[in-house]
Design a protein around this motif. Structure first.
Motif, mmCIF file in Angstrom:
data_model
loop_
_atom_site.group_PDB
_atom_site.id
_atom_site.type_symbol
_atom_site.label_atom_id
_atom_site.label_comp_id
_atom_site.label_asym_id
_atom_site.label_seq_id
_atom_site.Cartn_x
_atom_site.Cartn_y
_atom_site.Cartn_z
ATOM 1 N N LYS A 481 57.376 -4.885 5.136
ATOM 2 C CA LYS A 481 57.998 -3.615 4.778
ATOM 3 C C LYS A 481 57.865 -2.574 5.881
ATOM 4 C CE LYS A 481 59.255 -4.969 0.683
ATOM 5 N NZ LYS A 481 60.670 -5.183 0.367
ATOM 6 N N SER A 482 56.683 -2.488 6.461
ATOM 7 C CA SER A 482 56.469 -1.472 7.497
ATOM 8 C C SER A 482 57.233 -1.771 8.773
ATOM 9 C CB SER A 482 54.971 -1.359 7.804
ATOM 10 O OG SER A 482 54.479 -2.593 8.307
ATOM 11 N N LEU A 487 62.780 -3.480 12.874
ATOM 12 C CA LEU A 487 63.714 -4.598 12.854
ATOM 13 C C LEU A 487 65.163 -4.127 12.886
ATOM 14 C CD1 LEU A 487 61.961 -6.868 10.210
ATOM 15 C CD2 LEU A 487 61.993 -7.185 12.669
ATOM 16 N N ILE A 488 65.427 -3.008 12.240
ATOM 17 C CA ILE A 488 66.794 -2.468 12.234
ATOM 18 C C ILE A 488 67.224 -2.076 13.636
ATOM 19 C CG2 ILE A 488 68.165 -0.493 11.444
ATOM 20 C CD1 ILE A 488 66.789 -0.693 8.771
ATOM 21 N N ILE A 501 66.418 -5.443 4.262
ATOM 22 C CA ILE A 501 65.274 -4.634 4.676
ATOM 23 C C ILE A 501 65.309 -3.340 3.896
ATOM 24 C CG2 ILE A 501 64.182 -3.447 6.595
ATOM 25 C CD1 ILE A 501 65.460 -5.448 8.451
ATOM 26 N N ASN A 502 64.285 -3.098 3.153
ATOM 27 C CA ASN A 502 64.181 -1.834 2.435
ATOM 28 C C ASN A 502 63.648 -0.781 3.365
ATOM 29 O OD1 ASN A 502 65.067 -2.954 0.023
ATOM 30 N ND2 ASN A 502 63.014 -3.674 -0.498
ATOM 31 N N GLU A 503 64.495 0.123 3.778
ATOM 32 C CA GLU A 503 64.065 1.146 4.716
ATOM 33 C C GLU A 503 63.263 2.210 3.987
ATOM 34 O OE1 GLU A 503 67.000 2.649 7.424
ATOM 35 O OE2 GLU A 503 68.390 1.107 6.755
ATOM 36 N N GLN A 717 63.527 -13.385 16.348
ATOM 37 C CA GLN A 717 63.531 -13.646 17.791
ATOM 38 C C GLN A 717 63.781 -12.384 18.611
ATOM 39 O OE1 GLN A 717 66.274 -16.663 19.027
ATOM 40 N NE2 GLN A 717 65.686 -16.563 21.174
ATOM 41 N N SER A 718 64.796 -11.610 18.240
ATOM 42 C CA SER A 718 65.104 -10.394 19.005
ATOM 43 C C SER A 718 63.952 -9.411 18.969
ATOM 44 C CB SER A 718 66.369 -9.733 18.460
ATOM 45 O OG SER A 718 67.479 -10.583 18.606
ATOM 46 N N TYR A 719 63.333 -9.296 17.790
ATOM 47 C CA TYR A 719 62.206 -8.355 17.671
ATOM 48 C C TYR A 719 61.016 -8.823 18.500
ATOM 49 C CZ TYR A 719 58.530 -5.531 15.585
ATOM 50 O OH TYR A 719 57.475 -4.660 15.400
#
Length: 931
Positions: A481-482, A487-488, A501-503, A717-719
């Motif tokens: 969550k954090s 990630l966005i 993803i719950n922002e 992967q991108s993160y």
């Protein structure tokens, strides 16, 4: 002087006058000695320095310095007389007289020259004297007229009139005295007003009043009482400066714009703005030290004389988070106050420049000094705060902390570093270094524990599905969550299907610092990482599932209890829930790995310097799962074939075994560091039941859950690349995705082949094929019996696959199963065909007929067209029709067949030509030896 000389000469002549005898003789004859001496005197007298050419300058220099005295008390006659000896000598006196005369002449000459040189000045001075004389004459006339007028007034005015004038004069004097007394009285009362102004924090008004009083006191300093009051005012001014200094010290902990503006205006009136800034920096340094010490001492207690580092070591683990939070809040107030001071001066300078477009040089340099001092000072202030916090962090061993505690500490450190970056663009290297050291120490211990825990999960996992929603992805877990906002920010993640993803509100955005500075809330007063409920479980008959997977932070029995609870929950779900086609393959182990990865990424997000270590350990989790699933479900593979293992899979398994798995046969203890024992399959898993297709459910769940886990790694992967940046270890991450993750899909073939190899009775099929007569003359319309046997086993296998209820087999799984079946069947057929010693044209046609029948039935049962690996059999059968002269070239091109298969083919094709058969067999052996 001439008179003195004449008297001397007369006296000398009188004393030396010869006595003339009465007789008329020459006196020289009577006194030869005397006459001789007189002649000598005469000759000496006649000898003078005048005959010698002596320069005037030398003569002037020969004059005694006493003659140049100007005090007027010098008597030259008396001086020369005092020089005469007791016994006088006329010749000497005459000689000295000539010298004095010559000196007088030279002096007179020199004086005349000087007079001539200064004649013009003398004339001007003389003119001035004449003017003064005229003015004195005018003054004399004025005085005379004044006396005459006074005499007239004396005679004409009465005594009463003069008395009025005298009283009026006294009145004016008394009036002036009264004004002075009123002013002195006001000065005496100023002290009370100053106290009122200081209490009201009107420092500019107080300083202005003090300076004004000092100026007035200087005017009336001839009064004794005012002289004493001046000293008192000086003391009051010093006291006011002390009050200003104390107020500056308070500003360091709690900035107030009104108070600070008042203080700066007061210092400006005193002309001490630069010294005020220097003093302010000293107060900030002292405030940091005193605040940190007081916070730590409040919790540590004990001797107040101990050092700060010693106090930090006394903080217990239970109070560590509370102390760290409180310390961060206290130091935030100080650095926030400094930032507000800096902004106040920027605005003040800007307003001053707009009002006075042409600044005076002194004011300009004063502003530049303040600007440079403040801009450089904020970096030093933040450095002092860093040192205090780093000392506190390094004083505690965090290896025994719980994971949530470490994450909370990292969150506080991360916000501190963001504060430093926002305030002074500092990278907070001291803070990063201290936290990195603590994190790596903790992480090494924690990862070893989690790796061992994963091994226990693998050993206790029943390889049954967990009840998760069909839309489940890793980022829905509470541990991720954090990471939502981070990630966005990765553009590639935004386009992933199913990424949910719950922002949450991200308070740390552009301009966030001003929001905190303008309120009483610090960045450390709000929740650092809010815990929210996760919604990943699938409902059963409308009721929420009670299953919730969470790995334990404790060791030993708690781990086993958690594992057992998860297994029981999964079994309950298995009995009550029907499979869904879109349901992801997720096991307890999968969830455990994802949860731990989420925790690891929390640490790497909060402290990027350990990102490389975190990613390396995340890779180890996946590698251990890959190696374990292969060893669990592919170790009982009954056939050997290089084509079942891709090169990537072979290389990955070998590398994992070397780097991660302990070699039990090795006696090198050092080589087992950072390694783990190979997990053993749970005894509850049955891989030998024929009615369950030799554990096909468990094998499918194991492999597909690994592939699903790999997909979650792919989504990150991108993160992960963003975390690791351009680090030299980025190649390791690329290798992991290009080899390890990619080889997870390749694991399907050997694992599912294990089931296929056990489900099909290859030995029975080969026995039936050996009974077939391949030397028939006519082409038969009926296929052989072994084809029916193979088709029967295919039908039986299809029934077993369709009867699977708990696991929903995906298209990829079904295709892999049937592709493996086709692979085994085609290789079995080629093996059986190669066993034929002799084969006629009719036998070759029978082979073609059998395979065509099998192929059509296979495609009908499995719905897979065309049948995989069919070319492998068709090419082999067609080779029977190849002439002997080009068969060698065909053998060269088809290396996929074994030596036995090729020899069997040659034996049938060249059954009547022994020489050709031997030549081709020798060629096969030569080709294979050179490969």
């Amino acid at each position: 002087m001439d008179e003195l000389k004449s008297k001397f000469l007369g006296l000398i002549n009188k004393q030396n006058r010869p006595i003339v005898p009465s007789m008329g003789l020459n006196p020289d004859l009577l006194n030869p000695v005397t006459s001789q001496s007189n002649s000598e005197v005469q000759s000496q007298t006649d000898y003078s320095t005048e005959d010698k050419a002596v320069p005037d300058q030398d003569i002037l220099e020969s004059i005694e310095s006493i003659y140049y005295e100007t005090d007027g008390s010098f008597n030259s006659c008396r001086y020369e007389l005092n020089k005469l000896p007791y016994n006088l000598d006329c010749n000497e006196i005459e000689k000295y007289y000539n010298i004095l005369k010559q000196q007088q002449r030279v002096v007179s000459k020199k004086v005349l020259q000087l007079i001539l040189q200064k004649q013009s000045l003398c004339n001007r001075e003389f003119d001035e004297i004449l003017k003064i004389q005229d003015e004195l004459q005018s003054v004399t006339e004025i005085c005379q007229r004044g006396r005459a007028d006074l005499n007239l007034a004396k005679t004409q005015f009465t005594t009463a009139s003069l008395g009025i004038l005298a009283h009026y004069r006294k009145r004016q004097i008394v009036k002036k005295l009264l004004n002075s007394l009123n002013t002195i009285k006001t000065l005496q009362r100023t002290g009370n007003r100053l106290e009122e102004l200081m209490l009201e924090e009107n420092y500019p008004g107080a300083i202005s009043l003090l300076l004004e009083c000092q100026n007035v006191a200087h005017t009336y300093k001839h009064f004794y009482c005012v002289a004493a009051l001046s000293g008192k005012l000086h003391d009051v001014l010093e006291q006011a400066e002390q009050t200003l200094d104390l107020t500056l010290a308070k500003i360091c902990r709690q900035f107030d714009e009104k108070t600070y503006s008042s203080v700066q205006m007061a210092y400006k009136l005193l002309g001490k703005t630069q010294s005020a800034i220097d003093q302010l920096h000293m107060h900030f340094t002292a405030a940091i030290h005193n605040t940190a010490f007081s916070v730590i001492h409040y919790y540590a207690g004990g001797d107040i004389n101990r050092q700060y580092s010693q106090l930090c070591e006394s903080i217990s683990q239970e109070n560590f988070i509370a102390v760290f939070t409180e310390l961060s809040r206290a130091l935030w107030k100080i650095i926030g106050s400094y930032y507000q001071v800096l902004n106040w001066h920027k605005v003040d300078m800007k307003n001053g420049e707009e009002m006075n477009k042409e600044l005076e040089s002194e004011l300009y340099f004063n502003n530049e000094y303040i600007r440079q001092k403040l801009e450089s000072g904020i970096t030093r202030t933040w450095h002092d705060i860093e040192i205090k916090i780093s000392t506190f962090l390094e004083s505690t061993d965090m290896t025994s902390f719980k994971f949530e505690q470490v994450v909370q500490v990292l969150a506080i450190v991360n916000r501190l570093m963001e504060v430093g970056a926002e305030l002074c663009e500092s990278r907070s290297e001291h803070l990063q270094k201290s936290m990195r050291k603590q994190s790596l120490s903790y992480f090494s211990h924690y990862h070893a524990s989690r790796l061992d825990e994963l091994r226990i999960f693998l050993e206790h996992d029943g390889w049954e599905l967990c009840p998760v929603k069909s839309t489940f992805v890793a980022t829905q877990l509470q541990e991720f969550k954090s990471l939502g906002p981070s990630l966005i920010n990765c553009k590639s993640l935004n386009n992933i299907d199913g990424l949910i993803i719950n922002e949450r509100d991200n308070s740390f955005k552009a301009g966030w610092l001003l929001n905190y500075l303008q309120s009483d809330i610090s960045p450390f007063d709000i929740g650092l990482d809010e815990i929210t409920d996760e919604d990943i479980l699938m409902n059963v008959d409308g009721e929420p599932s009670e299953y919730f997977s969470e790995d334990s932070e404790d060791e030993g029995t708690e781990e086993s209890k958690n594992v057992n609870n998860q297994i029981d929950c999964s079994r309950t779900f298995k009995k009550t829930c029907k499979p869904r086609h879109n349901e992801p393959m997720v096991t307890n182990t999968t969830l455990s790995v994802l949860r731990v990865c989420g925790k690891y990424l929390q640490m790497s997000r909060l402290l990027s310097s350990i990102a490389v270590t975190v990613i390396q350990n995340m890779i180890q989790f996946f590698e251990l799962c890959l190696f374990s699933i292969h060893s669990f479900f592919a170790s009982d593979l009954q056939i050997t074939s290089d084509s079942l293992y891709s090169p990537k899979l072979k290389l990955t398994l070998a590398r994992i075994k070397e780097n991660l798995i302990i070699d039990e046969s090795s006696k090198d203890c050092d080589g087992t560091k950072n390694k783990i024992c190979a997990p053993q399959l749970s005894s509850t898993v049955n891989l030998f039941a024929t009615d369950k297709l030799f554990g096909l459910n468990e094998r499918v769940i194991g492999v597909e859950s690994l592939i699903f886990l790999g997909q979650q790694y792919e989504n990150l992967q991108s993160y992960l690349k963003q975390l690791i940046g351009n680090n030299s270890e980025r190649g390791l991450l690329n290798q992991f995705y290009s080899q390890t993750i990619a080889s997870a899909i390749d694991l399907r073939k050997p694992v599912y082949m294990t089931v296929i190899s056990k489900a099909f009775n290859v030995a029975n099929v080969l026995t039936l094929m050996n009974r077939v007569n391949w030397e028939v003359r006519d082409v038969m319309s009926q296929h052989s019996d072994y084809i029916d046997t193979i088709l029967g086993e295919i039908n039986l296998m299809a029934q077993h696959i369709n009867q699977i209820k708990v696991v929903s087999l995906s298209v990829e799984v079904r295709n892999t199963l049937w592709e493996n079946a086709a692979h085994l069947i085609t290789h079995t057929l080629v093996e059986g065909f190669s066993n034929a010693k002799k084969c006629s044209n009719g036998g070759r046609a029978l082979m073609q007929l059998d395979f065509t029948q099998l192929k059509s039935k296979y495609e009908m049962i499995t719905s897979i067209r065309p049948m995989p690996h069919s070319e492998y059999v068709e090419t082999y059968i067609k080779a029977y029709y190849i002439p002997e002269n080009i068969l060698e070239e065909w053998i060269k091109e088809h290396q996929e067949y074994s030596v036995k298969h090729l020899i069997g083919l040659i034996s049938c094709v060249c059954q009547n030509n022994k020489k050709s058969r031997q030549r081709l067999i020798s060629a096969i052996e030569e080709y294979r030896a050179n490969r």
